[in-house]
Design an enzyme around this catalytic site. Structure first.
Site, PDB file in Angstrom:
ATOM      1  N   ASP A  99      12.444  45.945  23.080  1.00 33.60           N
ATOM      2  CA  ASP A  99      12.694  44.477  23.305  1.00 33.60           C
ATOM      3  C   ASP A  99      13.474  44.133  22.190  1.00 33.60           C
ATOM      4  OD1 ASP A  99      11.997  41.954  24.316  1.00 33.60           O
ATOM      5  OD2 ASP A  99      10.152  42.941  24.935  1.00 33.60           O
ATOM      6  N   ASP A 200      15.088  39.691  25.296  1.00 40.17           N
ATOM      7  CA  ASP A 200      14.246  38.309  25.381  1.00 40.17           C
ATOM      8  C   ASP A 200      15.093  36.811  25.469  1.00 40.17           C
ATOM      9  OD1 ASP A 200      11.404  37.597  25.165  1.00 40.17           O
ATOM     10  OD2 ASP A 200      12.188  36.381  23.392  1.00 40.17           O
ATOM     11  N   GLU A 254      16.595  38.898  30.010  1.00 41.94           N
ATOM     12  CA  GLU A 254      15.543  37.946  30.737  1.00 41.94           C
ATOM     13  C   GLU A 254      16.293  36.897  30.953  1.00 41.94           C
ATOM     14  OE1 GLU A 254      11.063  36.286  29.909  1.00 41.94           O
ATOM     15  OE2 GLU A 254      12.451  36.120  28.043  1.00 41.94           O
ATOM     16  N   HIS A 327       3.824  40.838  30.773  1.00 34.68           N
ATOM     17  CA  HIS A 327       2.722  40.152  29.883  1.00 34.68           C
ATOM     18  C   HIS A 327       2.884  38.962  29.768  1.00 34.68           C
ATOM     19  CE1 HIS A 327       6.667  40.072  28.265  1.00 34.68           C
ATOM     20  NE2 HIS A 327       6.464  39.484  27.174  1.00 34.68           N
ATOM     21  N   ASP A 328       3.707  37.984  30.534  1.00 32.26           N
ATOM     22  CA  ASP A 328       4.116  36.663  30.665  1.00 32.26           C
ATOM     23  C   ASP A 328       3.301  35.958  31.742  1.00 32.26           C
ATOM     24  OD1 ASP A 328       5.256  36.401  28.407  1.00 32.26           O
ATOM     25  OD2 ASP A 328       7.252  36.535  29.139  1.00 32.26           O
TER      26      ASP A 328
HETATM   27  C1  NOJ Z   1       9.648  35.675  26.606  1.00 35.08           C
HETATM   28  C2  NOJ Z   1       8.591  36.509  26.506  1.00 35.08           C
HETATM   29  O1  NOJ Z   1       8.662  37.598  27.528  1.00 35.08           O
HETATM   30  C3  NOJ Z   1       7.558  35.854  25.714  1.00 35.08           C
HETATM   31  O2  NOJ Z   1       6.263  36.649  25.950  1.00 35.08           O
HETATM   32  C4  NOJ Z   1       7.838  35.264  24.641  1.00 35.08           C
HETATM   33  O3  NOJ Z   1       6.786  34.577  24.155  1.00 35.08           O
HETATM   34  C5  NOJ Z   1       9.069  34.433  24.709  1.00 35.08           C
HETATM   35  N1  NOJ Z   1      10.151  35.023  25.220  1.00 35.08           N
HETATM   36  C6  NOJ Z   1       9.496  33.796  23.288  1.00 35.08           C
HETATM   37  O4  NOJ Z   1      10.029  35.155  22.825  1.00 35.08           O
END
Ligand code: NOJ
Length: 550
Positions: A99, A200, A254, A327-328
């Site tokens: 990441d 990210d 992302e 994970h989000d």
């Molecule tokens: C996206 C990530 O997937 C998430 O887990 C994170 O909290 C935010 N970006 C900030 O880095």
């Protein structure tokens, strides 16, 4: 962007390290645990791993607040353990991507500590602004996690921008020195042998000049000015030209709020490509408005539109990244599937996306159909965003309503430890787990599913094996049928050798099945199903995959 396109043949497995597997008994997942499970990951048919952040971090955002980009956190086993995992993965023919979190750093990072003291060359590494004369914040932008996007720093006597938690300060990517730092980080890991990066919120790195007030958005103010900002393409091109293009690596960006048209600005293989793939969010929005906490009833048509939009929109030009969980977001069985039909719906959800065109990602625990977690007390939540949503949003509503909102929306549901067995702590650790284990581990775990030919786990293995076997899944055309149905998602994939038809039910009601025109079911081979008999009406959350060889 890599020289080769090996990622098009891969199936990735995402590891969120804290909750994957504890190898040393301290209660936190680590790389020793990952090493133990490399063969397991391979046995799924996955031949790539994406690691959520492993770097040293105070852990305010579970690793997405990095304090050192050149090391591996001691709690995960340090650099030595990482190199062992990297080698172990490579020996098994698996790629490893890291990441890359460079929209922001932890406020514990050395750069920030020096920047707040105006020590050169770090003075302009972050986005600092004085208070306005009337004492107001520099602008009206919102943080996506907590309150406004500005925090006051006593040491420097200025505000710094934080689009996420207060302890995640946004880097000033307009500063060429910061971009050089990013490139050095990339080279460091690529030279070590990692195969690429998931980047990210990379679409946030270029903020609109002048940081103007946002008078358009009712909430998440500022997002129109920092997402896909003015220099994004230019900076990504610079990273690509100076670093990625010299390695055989892949990049996955992302990209909140991205459309296929916008994505093609970055991933069009025929024109000016600076990235390999993008993570879109539209397939996560079929039961919520903009964010998971704003829950609405699930609408299959919304989901189908999103899938088809991306399949058709990138056709012949760009490559899709496919996922249903990470994970989000809360677990999919509990969202688009059904906990009552957990096994059936987990399998159906697997097939609903694993036969699409693109590179699929499987998130830890998804392969056994892990479901959401329903804590009785909001204090049990760990996640910074979730806690803000409970304690600061809609506080006039009853505590029960507010807790329910977390059950629907919190990403902590996807962060409970992986359920390896029916033993204590789900076999995740011999110590005290850092986080709560979902109580259903006694019924839902890897060990018991290994023994069961018909388990969700073995369904994943079959589906992934089929995907790799069938040429039409990699490159064939995509067609959606019966678009108006709010119960079935039906699509075909076809090339010169074969075609498949995938029929997925997203309801517990029985639905009549009529094959689309031109598909003679009697001459097809049923290659995947989640009921012993696939006949007559489509049953609750049923899935059928038919094959015709030409
Ligand atoms: C996206 C990530 O997937 C998430 O887990 C994170 O909290 C935010 N970006 C900030 O880095």
């Amino acid at each position: 962007m890599g020289k080769n396109q090996w990622y098009k043949d891969k199936v990735f497995y995402q590891i969120w390290p804290r909750s994957f597997k504890d190898g040393n008994g301290d209660g936190m997942g680590d790389l020793l645990g990952v090493y133990e499970k490399l063969d397991y990951i391979k046995s799924l048919g996955c031949d790539g791993i994406w690691f959520s952040p492993l770097y040293p971090s105070p852990g305010v955002d579970c690793g997405y607040d990095i304090s050192d980009y050149y090391d591996i956190a001691p709690e995960f086993g340090g650099m030595e353990a990482f190199k062992k995992v990297l080698d172990g993965a490579h020996q098994r023919g698996m790629k490893v991507i890291m990441d890359l979190v460079v929209n922001h750093t932890s406020t514990e990072h050395e750069w920030f500590k020096k920047s707040r003291q105006k020590i050169e060359p770090y003075t302009d590494y972050y986005i600092w602004r004085p208070a306005k004369p009337n004492g107001k914040l520099p602008n009206n932008w919102d943080s996506l996690f907590e309150g406004k996007a500005w925090a006051w720093d006593e040491v420097r006597g200025e505000y710094y921008m934080h689009l996420f938690a207060i302890e995640q300060a946004d880097l000033n990517m307009d500063n060429p020195l910061v971009r050089e730092e990013v490139k050095n980080i990339l080279r460091f890991w690529l030279d070590m042998g990692v195969d690429g990066f998931r980047e990210d919120v990379i679409t946030f790195i270029s903020k609109k000049e002048g940081l103007p007030d946002d008078h358009i958005m009712p909430a998440s103010k500022g997002i129109l000015y920092f997402n896909h900002g003015p220099h994004l393409h230019e900076y990504l091109e610079e990273f690509d030209r100076d670093v990625f293009s010299h390695y055989d690596c892949m990049t996955l960006a992302e990209a909140p709020m991205v459309t296929p048209k916008k994505a093609l600005k970055y991933i069009d293989e025929t024109n000016n490509r600076v990235l390999d793939m993008m993570i879109q969010f539209s397939t996560q929005e079929a039961d919520c408005l903009f964010m998971d906490f704003n829950h609405i009833p699930f609408k299959l048509r919304k989901l189908k539109r999103a899938y088809s939009n991306w399949q058709n929109g990138l056709e012949g030009k760009g490559w899709n990244m496919l996922y249903i969980e990470n994970h989000d977001h809360p677990r999919m069985v509990s969202r688009y599937g059904s906990e009552k039909y957990r096994v059936e719906s987990a399998k159906m959800l697997a097939a609903s996306y694993l036969f699409l065109k693109g590179t699929p990602f499987v998130y830890q625990g998804q392969e056994i159909g892990m479901s959401n977690w329903y804590p009785s007390d909001p204090e049990m939540y760990e996640d910074v965003q979730t806690r803000w949503q409970y304690f600061n949003v809609g506080t006039k509503k009853s505590p029960e309503k507010r807790l329910q909102r977390l059950w629907h929306g919190s990403r902590d549901s996807a962060r409970t430890p992986v359920q390896w067995s029916g033993e204590e702590n789900a076999g995740f650790t011999t110590g005290k787990p850092w986080f709560f284990v979902n109580e259903n581990y006694v019924d839902v775990n890897v060990a018991s599913q290994e023994q069961d030919e018909e388990s969700v786990l073995n369904f994943y293995r079959k589906a992934i094996a089929l995907r790799k076997e069938l040429s039409c899944v990699k490159n064939g055309s995509y067609t959606e049928y019966n678009k108006a149905s709010s119960a079935l998602y039906t699509y075909s994939r076809e090339d010169e050798k074969q075609k498949i038809l995938v029929v997925c039910s997203f309801t517990e009601k029985e639905v009549p099945f009529r094959a689309p025109k031109g598909f003679d079911i009697d001459s097809a081979r049923l290659i995947l199903q989640n009921y012993p008999k696939a006949e007559g009406n489509i049953k609750a959350y049923e899935v059928r995959v038919y094959l015709w060889n030409k």
